[in-house]
Every structure is written in C-alpha cells, then in structure tokens.
Design a protein around this motif. Structure first.
Motif, PDB file in Angstrom:
ATOM      1  N   ALA A 259      13.400   2.412  23.830  1.00 21.51           N
ATOM      2  CA  ALA A 259      12.058   1.923  24.151  1.00 21.51           C
ATOM      3  C   ALA A 259      12.097   0.994  25.359  1.00 21.51           C
ATOM      4  O   ALA A 259      11.225   1.061  26.238  1.00 21.51           O
ATOM      5  CB  ALA A 259      11.471   1.195  22.943  1.00 21.51           C
ATOM      6  N   SER A 260      13.095   0.124  25.421  1.00 21.05           N
ATOM      7  CA  SER A 260      13.216  -0.791  26.552  1.00 21.05           C
ATOM      8  C   SER A 260      13.470  -0.032  27.851  1.00 21.05           C
ATOM      9  O   SER A 260      12.920  -0.379  28.902  1.00 21.05           O
ATOM     10  CB  SER A 260      14.353  -1.783  26.303  1.00 21.05           C
ATOM     11  N   ARG A 261      14.295   1.004  27.780  1.00 22.10           N
ATOM     12  CA  ARG A 261      14.585   1.758  28.987  1.00 22.10           C
ATOM     13  C   ARG A 261      13.358   2.522  29.470  1.00 22.10           C
ATOM     14  O   ARG A 261      13.063   2.559  30.669  1.00 22.10           O
ATOM     15  CB  ARG A 261      15.752   2.723  28.743  1.00 22.10           C
ATOM     16  N   ILE A 262      12.621   3.144  28.552  1.00 24.78           N
ATOM     17  CA  ILE A 262      11.453   3.931  28.936  1.00 24.78           C
ATOM     18  C   ILE A 262      10.357   3.043  29.497  1.00 24.78           C
ATOM     19  O   ILE A 262       9.836   3.274  30.596  1.00 24.78           O
ATOM     20  CB  ILE A 262      10.932   4.742  27.731  1.00 24.78           C
ATOM     21  N   LYS A 476       4.596  13.632   8.221  1.00 28.03           N
ATOM     22  CA  LYS A 476       5.501  12.485   8.311  1.00 28.03           C
ATOM     23  C   LYS A 476       6.915  12.922   7.961  1.00 28.03           C
ATOM     24  O   LYS A 476       7.162  13.506   6.900  1.00 28.03           O
ATOM     25  CB  LYS A 476       5.046  11.379   7.359  1.00 28.03           C
ATOM     26  N   MET A 477       7.847  12.624   8.860  1.00 28.12           N
ATOM     27  CA  MET A 477       9.237  13.015   8.640  1.00 28.12           C
ATOM     28  C   MET A 477       9.858  12.114   7.578  1.00 28.12           C
ATOM     29  O   MET A 477       9.702  10.893   7.624  1.00 28.12           O
ATOM     30  CB  MET A 477      10.040  12.900   9.940  1.00 28.12           C
ATOM     31  N   ARG A 482      14.817  11.392   9.436  1.00 31.59           N
ATOM     32  CA  ARG A 482      14.695  10.602  10.665  1.00 31.59           C
ATOM     33  C   ARG A 482      16.031   9.934  11.013  1.00 31.59           C
ATOM     34  O   ARG A 482      16.462   9.972  12.173  1.00 31.59           O
ATOM     35  CB  ARG A 482      13.612   9.546  10.494  1.00 31.59           C
ATOM     36  N   GLN A 483      16.688   9.337  10.037  1.00 30.54           N
ATOM     37  CA  GLN A 483      17.947   8.659  10.318  1.00 30.54           C
ATOM     38  C   GLN A 483      19.022   9.633  10.780  1.00 30.54           C
ATOM     39  O   GLN A 483      19.800   9.339  11.706  1.00 30.54           O
ATOM     40  CB  GLN A 483      18.413   7.899   9.065  1.00 30.54           C
ATOM     41  N   GLU A 522      11.878   8.050  20.776  1.00 32.58           N
ATOM     42  CA  GLU A 522      10.635   7.314  20.562  1.00 32.58           C
ATOM     43  C   GLU A 522       9.597   8.174  19.858  1.00 32.58           C
ATOM     44  O   GLU A 522       8.810   7.688  19.037  1.00 32.58           O
ATOM     45  CB  GLU A 522      10.092   6.813  21.905  1.00 32.58           C
ATOM     46  N   ARG A 523       9.589   9.468  20.156  1.00 32.90           N
ATOM     47  CA  ARG A 523       8.659  10.381  19.464  1.00 32.90           C
ATOM     48  C   ARG A 523       8.990  10.463  17.978  1.00 32.90           C
ATOM     49  O   ARG A 523       8.087  10.391  17.125  1.00 32.90           O
ATOM     50  CB  ARG A 523       8.733  11.778  20.096  1.00 32.90           C
TER      51      ARG A 523
END
Length: 527
Positions: A259-262, A476-477, A482-483, A522-523
């Motif tokens: 998230a920080s990079r994007i 919802k996954m 997700r992990q 992020e998605r």
C-alpha cells in the motif's frame, strides 16, 4: 499573500494545461513551460517574480534529487559506472574549465574565479528535460541508464565547483591544500551521512507501526533532513540525498508495504511534476527581472545575449568533444563494456553525437545561479551577478529550445537505435511474466504436495471466480484463502527481487511486475 495565492493557483493550473498540450504536440513540457513563463511575464499587472535562492535549493532540490535516486536502476548504474563517472565528473569539470577560460578572455572584468563560478553553474545537464524528451522516442536502456546516472551525479560535482568558486571570489585566494581537504570531506561526508541517514530511516519504517500515509510522510521528510544534516557539517547535501535515496531505493521492498509503495508512487509522481513545472515556469517568469538588473549595471542587452550564445556554443561543443573522447577511451581500454558495441561503425560513431546533444540545462543551473549572494563578505556588491544570472537563463533557454526540440528528430532521422540487439520492452515484460508463471506453478505444486495448500481458490482460480459470479453472497474471500494467497504473492515478490541479478532483465520491468503484485495484494485485502 492574498494577492499572490490566486497567481500561484493559476500558475499550477497553467502548468497542468501546458503539460497536456506538450503531450499532444509531442514536445518536452519543460520547453513549453519556459516559453510560457516568459510570455506570461509580459502580461501587465502581474506581480514581479523574485526567486529566493534558499527556496530553490532547500524546497525544490532535495525532493527532486531524492526521487531521481529512488527511481534509477542501481544495477544499471553499476554496469555503466565508468562512462557515467566520466560524464558526471570529468565532463563537468572540462565544461566548467572551458567556460572559465572563455569568460576570462572574452567578458570584460571576469576573473578566472568568476569564470569557474559561471562554468560550474551551467555545466550540469538537466535530467528532467532529457527524461521528458525521451518519452517520445525509443532508446536502449543502456543509453537511458547512462543519461540518468550522469544527471544524478553531475549535480553534486557542479555544485562543489560552484562552492569553491564562490569562496575564491569572496576571499580573492585559492589554497590548494585546503581545497583538497574540504573537497574530500564534502564527498566522503556527504555519502556517509546519506548512507547513515538512509539506514536510520529504514529502521524507523521497519520498527514503527507505520501505515501508508505515515510512510509517505517519512519519505517526504527524508530528503530534507539528509540535505540539512549534511549542510550543517559543511559536506555535500546533494551527495547525501543521492546516497540516501539510492540506499533506500534498493531496500524499498523490505520495509515498505504494498500500500505504501502504490500510494507513494502516485504521490511522488504528482509532487515531482508540480515542482518541476514551477521551476521551469519560474525560469521564464524571472527573466525580465534579470534584464532589469543588467540595465541597472549598464550592460547592453545585445552584448549579454552574445555572451550567453557564446557560452552555450562552448558548452555544446565541449560536451560533443567529451562524448567522442569517452567513446574512444572506452573502446581502447575497455572495449567489452562500450555501449552500442553491437552497432555498425556508422551508428557507433553517431551515438556520442546523440549523447552530446542531450545537454539541456535546467533546475540545478537555475538554483546554483540564484544562490550567488548579493554582496561579498566585505560588503561590496557581488561582481557581475546579474550578468551571470542572465547568461545562465540564456543557456537554459537556448539548450531547451535548440537541443530539446531537435533531439527527437535527430534520433528518428539517424535511426541509431533501430537495430539494437537489446530486448524490446514487450519481450522483456513477457520474459519476466513467463519466469514468474513457471515459479508460481512450482510453488503451488510444492505446497500442494506437502498438504499445505488444499484451498480450491488457489488450485482452480478460474473456477473460484466463476463461483463468485454465480453466488454473489460468497464474494468475500475466506480468511484462510486470503492468507494463503497473500503468502503466495510475497513468495512471488521475493523471487522477482532475486531476478535483479539476471543481466538480461532490466530492473525497471522487474519493478513493474512487482508493482502488479502490489496492486493484486491490495485488491485481495479488500475482498
């Protein structure tokens, strides 16, 4: 302040509109911005633009250098370090010396120290102008890396020349032994402060519970603190920012989240665009005030223009000679590392011509010229300050208009890079993708064989997506899915980071693929 605010807002809007026009016309936007600033300055009723040198140096220069260091390929810099070093240091000094001798001989009242001051100011080519022009032509990554690496380092070398020249003009003497010690400290101290500061900031990113906004704020503060810390101990703030930026750029995937990079990428892209736009617009806006200063000094405008054209011609000629000299020296002593060695003789001889023609001046030259103090230490007015400013503005304007407008045509006309053996952008991206697909399949099979990945979402991704479409209530996954998927994405990132050692794969495309993984992460976090 209330009167200035609408003007600044209108200026920013004008910068955005001019950039759109430049893209449509396929012209480098710095060229149009300088011309637009010059035209706007003649509109009656506008406030006179007087640029504070501290504003240019401390507000504009650190983030511009930091972003350039952050985005450059360190691997390519190491690969072409010989020619980059020769252009960033030897060619800058050669250009400054040529201008110093010319000014001392042709310009009345110019001492050799003033000549070196002018030479140091106008010697470094501008990375922004070159990068903006290269958007419209295709050049090999090796050539691009040389130009980017040179522009990153020549700022430091030219500003060191300027600093010593200012001391010589102010004191009237130049002590060689003292200069060697101070020069060594400026270089070594600047690099050490940059590396130490970069390491401390990396630890702060890692150990503090930061999120994307706080990480972005940290990256914005970093260049200013590095520059300030180095200048406080009389070392090179420019080298500190460059060294710190290069160090952090090579470690970014270990301490910044996706998230920080994007989000940081978008923030910095917008910030650098605005900063560059304001500086190039200021070049045009401030020129009328410099002309007024010339008239106050009793210097005819025609003579000042002649001096500016003469210095510009010397700079272009010096860079041409240096380009061919660097090529000849490389072919004699290290032929295996010469760029373009797979080209024909005619095209190989044309490459130094193009490298020499990329010497547009810009932000750093403007900042260095404006940093000249109004008075000497003894209280007297600084000699020929307005003339130096005018010559600098003339050099920037002429190189942007002459070289900036003709460089794309020259590249297309010579067809120098039409026959390079370097992999194309599409081929390189496909190669990176194929390697990633093979590694992903291997990882999935390995985890599946160990019984760790039983999740159908990872085994049959297409079926899983179709299932979600047909059953929107299950969009919802599951947390386990997700992990597992995030773990796979992290493994992909680590694998791609290891691909940087592959000499065939340019680092830019590997970063591009990692960016795609960051977007996917992020998605998935939002599912």
């Amino acid at each position: 302040m209330n009167e200035l605010l609408p003007f600044m807002l209108a200026l920013i809007v004008a910068i955005v509109l001019i950039e759109m026009l430049a893209d449509k016309l396929k012209v480098a936007y710095p060229v149009l911005l300088v011309v637009a600033g010059l035209l706007i300055s003649f509109i009656p009723g506008l406030p006179a633009v007087q640029v504070d040198p501290d504003m240019i140096f401390f507000i504009f220069l650190p983030p511009l250098l930091f972003e350039a260091a952050w985005s450059i390929s360190f691997k390519e810099m190491k690969k072409w370090w010989r020619i980059i070093s020769s252009f960033a240091f030897l060619v800058v000094f050669f250009s400054a010396l040529a201008v110093a001798l010319l000014a001392n001989y042709f310009i009345p009242g110019f001492t050799l120290a003033l000549g070196f001051l002018l030479g140091g100011i106008v010697s470094p080519p501008d990375a922004v102008s070159t990068g903006a022009i290269m958007k419209f032509v295709k050049i090999p990554k090796s050539t691009s890396a040389i130009l980017e690496g040179e522009s990153l380092l020549n700022d430091a070398s030219s500003l060191i020349i300027v600093r010593f020249a200012l001391v010589a003009v102010g004191t009237g003497q130049f002590i060689f032994q003292t200069a060697v010690v101070e020069f060594s400290w400026m270089v070594v101290g600047g690099i050490l402060i940059g590396l130490l500061g970069g390491w401390l900031f990396m630890q702060a990113h890692k150990r503090l519970p930061t999120d994307a906004p706080s990480d972005i704020v940290f990256t914005l503060v970093e260049p200013y603190l590095l520059y300030w810390a180095a200048e406080q101990v009389h070392s090179s703030g420019v080298l500190a920012v460059v060294a710190g930026g290069l160090f952090l750029s090579t470690k970014r995937f270990s301490f910044l989240t996706s998230a920080s990079r994007i989000k940081g990428s978008s923030f910095w892209e917008a910030l650098i665009f605005i900063l560059n736009g304001i500086v190039f617009m200021l070049i045009g806006l401030a020129l009328p005030e410099v002309v007024k200063g010339l008239r106050a000094d009793g210097i005819p405008l025609s003579r000042a223009v002649f001096f500016g054209c003469l210095v510009t011609a010397v700079l272009i000629g010096t860079r041409m000679i240096s380009s061919y000299g660097a090529m000849i020296a490389t072919l004699i002593f290290r032929p295996s590392v010469a760029p373009g060695r797979d080209l024909s003789t005619r095209r190989r001889l044309g490459m130094p011509l193009l490298l020499g023609w990329t010497g547009m001046r810009g932000v750093v030259s403007l900042a260095a010229a404006l940093s000249i103090p109004l008075t000497l230490p003894n209280g007297e007015s600084f000699p020929h300050r307005n003339l130096i400013l005018f010559i600098t503005f003339t050099v920037i304007l002429l190189t942007l208009l002459i070289q900036g407008l003709t460089l794309p045509y020259l590249i297309k006309r010579t067809r120098l890079f039409d026959y390079t053996r370097e992999l194309s952008e599409d081929e390189t991206k496909m190669k990176v993708k194929n390697k990633l697909v093979v590694e992903t399949v291997r990882l999935l099979k390995e985890k599946h064989a160990k019984g760790l990945y039983e999740d159908p979402h990872l085994q049959k991704m297409i079926d899983q997506w179709e299932y979600k479409i047909n059953h929107p209530e299950n969009l919802k996954m599951p947390e386990t899915s997700r992990q597992n998927y995030l773990e796979l994405l992290e493994s992909q990132r680590q694998f791609l980071t290891g691909l940087k050692k592959d000499p065939e794969l340019h680092e830019e495309y590997i970063h591009w693929q990692i960016y795609q993984i960051d977007l996917e992460e992020e998605r998935v976090k939002l599912l």
